[in-house]
Design an enzyme around this catalytic site. Sequence first.
Site, PDB file in Angstrom:
ATOM      1  N   GLU A   1     -58.762  77.014 -16.495  1.00 61.60           N
ATOM      2  CA  GLU A   1     -59.481  76.234 -15.474  1.00 61.60           C
ATOM      3  C   GLU A   1     -60.356  77.096 -14.578  1.00 61.60           C
ATOM      4  OE1 GLU A   1     -55.571  73.651 -15.107  1.00 61.60           O
ATOM      5  OE2 GLU A   1     -55.910  75.732 -15.555  1.00 61.60           O
ATOM      6  N   ASP A  18     -53.311  75.125 -16.952  1.00 68.76           N
ATOM      7  CA  ASP A  18     -52.042  75.216 -16.218  1.00 68.76           C
ATOM      8  C   ASP A  18     -50.889  74.510 -16.940  1.00 68.76           C
ATOM      9  OD1 ASP A  18     -53.065  76.735 -14.196  1.00 68.76           O
ATOM     10  OD2 ASP A  18     -53.396  75.085 -12.809  1.00 68.76           O
ATOM     11  N   ASP A  57     -48.708  72.189 -16.615  1.00 66.48           N
ATOM     12  CA  ASP A  57     -48.173  70.930 -16.098  1.00 66.48           C
ATOM     13  C   ASP A  57     -48.971  69.777 -16.700  1.00 66.48           C
ATOM     14  OD1 ASP A  57     -50.591  71.102 -14.781  1.00 66.48           O
ATOM     15  OD2 ASP A  57     -49.732  71.343 -12.781  1.00 66.48           O
ATOM     16  N   GLU A  63     -51.343  67.844 -15.450  1.00 66.33           N
ATOM     17  CA  GLU A  63     -52.790  67.916 -15.244  1.00 66.33           C
ATOM     18  C   GLU A  63     -53.416  68.968 -16.152  1.00 66.33           C
ATOM     19  OE1 GLU A  63     -54.926  65.977 -13.327  1.00 66.33           O
ATOM     20  OE2 GLU A  63     -53.127  64.739 -13.272  1.00 66.33           O
ATOM     21  N   TYR A  75     -45.884  80.104 -11.187  1.00 65.15           N
ATOM     22  CA  TYR A  75     -46.597  78.848 -10.927  1.00 65.15           C
ATOM     23  C   TYR A  75     -45.894  78.034  -9.855  1.00 65.15           C
ATOM     24  CZ  TYR A  75     -49.518  74.811 -12.026  1.00 65.15           C
ATOM     25  OH  TYR A  75     -50.422  73.777 -11.966  1.00 65.15           O
ATOM     26  N   ARG A 127     -46.272  74.790  -8.850  1.00 67.67           N
ATOM     27  CA  ARG A 127     -46.012  73.349  -8.983  1.00 67.67           C
ATOM     28  C   ARG A 127     -44.887  73.170  -9.989  1.00 67.67           C
ATOM     29  NH1 ARG A 127     -51.599  73.361  -7.790  1.00 67.67           N
ATOM     30  NH2 ARG A 127     -51.999  72.059  -5.962  1.00 67.67           N
ATOM     31  N   HIS A 176     -40.199  74.149 -15.912  1.00 66.02           N
ATOM     32  CA  HIS A 176     -40.782  75.373 -15.373  1.00 66.02           C
ATOM     33  C   HIS A 176     -39.715  76.210 -14.693  1.00 66.02           C
ATOM     34  CE1 HIS A 176     -44.851  73.111 -14.795  1.00 66.02           C
ATOM     35  NE2 HIS A 176     -44.599  73.395 -16.052  1.00 66.02           N
TER      36      HIS A 176
END
Length: 823
Positions: free
Chosen positions: A7, A80, A82, A84, A293, A295, A340
């Site tokens: 990203e 990433d 997750d 999203e 990470y 989140r 995670h």
Amino acid sequence: MKLVVVESPAKAKTIEKYLGPGHRVLASYGHVRDLPAKDGSVDPDNGFAMEWDTYPDKAKQLKAIADAAKTADALILATDPDREGEAISWHVQEVLRKKKALPQSVERVTFNAITKSAVTEAMAHPRGLDEDLIDAYRARRALDYLVGFTLSPILWRKLPGAKSAGRVQSVALRLIVDREREIELFKSQEYWQVSANFEADGTPFNARLVALDGKKLDQLSIGDRGSADAAMKVVEDGRFTVSSVETKPLSKNPPPPFTTSTVQQEAARKLGFSASHTMRIAQQLYEDGLITYMRTDGVQMAGEAISAARRAVADRYDAGYLPDKPRQYSSKAKNAQEAHEAIRPTDFSRDHAGSGDHARLYQLIFNRALASQMASARLERTTVELIDGAGRAMLRATGQVVLFPGYLALYEEGRDDKDDEEGGRMPALRSGDAPVKTGVDAVQSFTQPPPRYSEASLVKRLEELGIGRPSTYAATLQTLKDREYVRLEKNRFFPEESGRLVTAFLERFFERYVNFDYTAELEEELDDVSGGRLNWQKLLENFWRDFKPKAGEVMDQKPSDVTAALDDFLAPWLFPDKGDGSDPRLCPLCGEGKLGLRGGRYGAFVSCSNYPDCKYTRRFGQGEEAASDGPAELGNGIVLKSGRFGPYLERDGARASLPKDVPQDGLTLEMAENLLSLPREIGPHPESGKPIVASIGRYGPYLMHDGKYARLTSTAEVFDTGMNAAVVKLAEAEAAKGQRGGGGREPIALLGAHPESGKEIKVMEGRYGPYVSDGATHATLPKSADPKSVTLDEAVALINAKAAKGPTKKAKRKSPSRKKKAG
């Protein structure tokens, strides 16, 4: 050559350096496409088919990715780890497929930390795209779209002054409003606590009265001064001896490493950070390769991280601080998402990093993660009971001492609302001992209502209820503040009038959709989609089947009927019982009419049924005492009045609203004269000869010349700006307008995707200075903001606040209801 897509351009540079020759790493700059903001982007009648449009400003970057993909042997999607991130990878893949630029080999890799070892390990274990996560993303995106495009027009048309509502946002707001209702209904009760001070072996301690004349005392047993004095005399007259001593060992285990939710809570308690600030700093620490990470719902750490933490504990402390076996943690969250790791340092040999807020948050994360692998604390709690010789009174003293601190030597978890502090060290006492009594006290107290939510306690409550995702809490709370549904005072949330009204509307007409259990169940169903246990279209079918007819039913109601229903629903709060038998709705001004809720262009207000003969009004949410007490004479025929939309000045029929930056209590006759004299002509422009005018409009103070405008920053500038300054300001505004209107401008920064809409957000230079945009909504940055340091959370909050203002004048003129009226 292998093409790797991430990203962030900052990540792209770092990862390309780690991978070396044979790899090219390009950034997508967040999401590359989204549902267009128009009717029909989601089609419920066609299996919830979704129409995706690529962002126009991503065309250049997508072309670069497509060109590189055509010559690549393989595409590695490394966004990433997750939902999203999975969605962005899927979008990139689909765009390349449409462009016929998709390599035969497509792989997905994820890593929880931007370190060379984590990246190279991830590259060695690729997988395919997770279709279940992609389906969960599509379900959430469609839900947000369907709710937004259905509910927002209802709010705008049926609830004047309302801005917007959201699935999680509205439930969070309801929690704040419900707590305020509890506080308002709370009846405080007086109580007294009687205690005695003692001393034994030179050590003082305090013992509280817990039983009197054979009756056990609870908090409210002694309810007045007379009862307290009588109890106090019994204790003063008594000679007390120890009847029992109980000593219990206690063990306290360390808390697990941070998750997204717990790091927001602790940073709020210990560092005073807002949730959005915490996430912004954590994002930067992650991108700098300092933490994993941020989140995550997981509380576990990788085996090598646990080993590194244990080595760090052994290096820092004696052997007793290291438990025999590594500690393993498991998540207790109802709907824990992807597997995670917890948030932890990437290197346990680095116990500090950065400076300022970055250093403070890193230290908090480091200490928590390291403490999670330390030995338990050992404590000892002692409870002593004392009885007087006559057997009338029993006193109890408690004390707690730390025998071995263990993890407490490094870290102790904060609390939102602390209980009574534990007593300190107790003297060595045995049954039959008679310590010396040194004094007796009686302290008056009053029961307290439940505390208002802080950011930490609200995040904790949302997580307990299983509502929303921890990664979105920061943006949700910021949206509530930016839309002025709530305000923060001394780190506690207070609901504003608009927040209470929106909550009341949703509770009355859409009760199911702000119901805590329903919202949590919907969250669990979305997680079932993530786990492959539920079809995403089935979830949307179930939701739409009930939501669509309910929305249609409310839309068909007249605004006056909606106001009448809210008047009835809110009556206990708007018109509370006075306790004297009088009618709480009786107008205090005319004494005849009945008060009721009314809807106005700028929001709800309370007025008398005898209007216009009776002019009594008060704003929604204000008590009777807050209503206008009549006009205030300022002199020279000028009167300050309070109207439906706030205070205003009037003289001989001429009126002027009182600007927000002019306080009523500091209003002078000179300022009143100035305000009523507007607009002010500064003089003819030296080039055109046409007049330059200063005035105050709907959007604040401004300059105008020949149909062109420039903003002023305060009311004072309207009267102080001279010709030279006015000419400069107008020229600067025109130059900025030209820059903003130019095509092909490069953004100052690309921030990533909007968490709700998925649209790419960027920082641009505009006519009135820097602004953030998602392609559909532009929001000007505050003057104090550094455009290069704006975070995604801050930009989302600004865009949501701007979007919440509702349709433009142009859109309103096109609405069917206005066409009908015109006809």
